[in-house]
Motif scaffolding. Structure first.
Motif, mmCIF file in Angstrom:
data_model
loop_
_atom_site.group_PDB
_atom_site.id
_atom_site.type_symbol
_atom_site.label_atom_id
_atom_site.label_comp_id
_atom_site.label_asym_id
_atom_site.label_seq_id
_atom_site.Cartn_x
_atom_site.Cartn_y
_atom_site.Cartn_z
ATOM 1 N N ALA A 31 44.048 42.090 57.063
ATOM 2 C CA ALA A 31 42.767 41.986 56.362
ATOM 3 C C ALA A 31 41.898 40.943 57.045
ATOM 4 O O ALA A 31 42.388 40.094 57.796
ATOM 5 C CB ALA A 31 42.990 41.609 54.903
ATOM 6 N N GLN A 32 40.608 41.012 56.769
ATOM 7 C CA GLN A 32 39.658 40.055 57.325
ATOM 8 C C GLN A 32 38.787 39.540 56.187
ATOM 9 O O GLN A 32 38.332 40.320 55.342
ATOM 10 C CB GLN A 32 38.802 40.737 58.382
ATOM 11 N N GLN A 33 38.564 38.234 56.175
ATOM 12 C CA GLN A 33 37.756 37.637 55.119
ATOM 13 C C GLN A 33 36.280 37.854 55.420
ATOM 14 O O GLN A 33 35.823 37.653 56.542
ATOM 15 C CB GLN A 33 38.041 36.141 54.992
ATOM 16 N N GLN A 34 35.561 38.303 54.392
ATOM 17 C CA GLN A 34 34.111 38.455 54.464
ATOM 18 C C GLN A 34 33.539 37.837 53.200
ATOM 19 O O GLN A 34 33.628 38.426 52.124
ATOM 20 C CB GLN A 34 33.716 39.917 54.588
ATOM 21 N N GLY A 35 33.013 36.631 53.351
ATOM 22 C CA GLY A 35 32.523 35.901 52.194
ATOM 23 C C GLY A 35 33.680 35.497 51.310
ATOM 24 O O GLY A 35 34.654 34.920 51.780
ATOM 25 N N ASP A 36 33.602 35.842 50.035
ATOM 26 C CA ASP A 36 34.654 35.511 49.083
ATOM 27 C C ASP A 36 35.725 36.595 48.988
ATOM 28 O O ASP A 36 36.672 36.462 48.221
ATOM 29 C CB ASP A 36 34.061 35.290 47.689
ATOM 30 N N GLU A 37 35.558 37.671 49.738
ATOM 31 C CA GLU A 37 36.486 38.788 49.632
ATOM 32 C C GLU A 37 37.295 38.968 50.907
ATOM 33 O O GLU A 37 36.890 38.548 51.981
ATOM 34 C CB GLU A 37 35.712 40.085 49.365
ATOM 35 N N TRP A 38 38.440 39.587 50.752
ATOM 36 C CA TRP A 38 39.268 40.000 51.882
ATOM 37 C C TRP A 38 39.219 41.518 51.947
ATOM 38 O O TRP A 38 39.512 42.195 50.962
ATOM 39 C CB TRP A 38 40.700 39.527 51.690
#
Length: 108
Positions: A31-38
């Motif tokens: 997974a990759q973090q984008q902002g507050d989400e993964w």
């Protein structure tokens, strides 16, 4: 629409191809973090993925060398969009395994 699935419940689940034939088990999820989400990028299925998840490449490959193995071809990298998780208890591929990138490692 956002859909949440507890990833720990997917680990070890058998993945089926579109014809219902078993392909391997989900052993790793990237997974990759984008902002507050993964956001899920890809799933790794098969024995090779299990060694990666356990960070056991060196030990695993040493054991396989001792057993006479030369190459291992038991795994796939599945892009997130190719995994059907409509029923998380029975994950399946949206494509045939031949269309996926094989995880390949050599013991040499």
């Amino acid at each position: 629409m956002t859909h949440e699935i507890h990833l720990e419940l997917l680990l070890g689940k058998q993945v089926l191809d579109p014809t219902g034939k078993p392909v391997g088990r989900i052993e790793e999820i990237r997974a990759q973090q984008q902002g507050d989400e993964w956001l899920i990028q890809e799933y790794l299925i098969g024995n090779i993925a299990l060694l990666e998840r356990l960070s056991a490449w060196e030990i695993g490959l040493a054991i396989l060398r001792r057993l006479g193995a030369r190459k291992i071809y038991t795994g796939y990298t599945v892009p997130w969009q190719q995994m059907d998780l409509t029923d998380p208890q029975r994950p399946s591929l949206r494509c045939h395994p031949e269309e996926l990138k094989s995880c390949q490692k050599s013991t040499t």
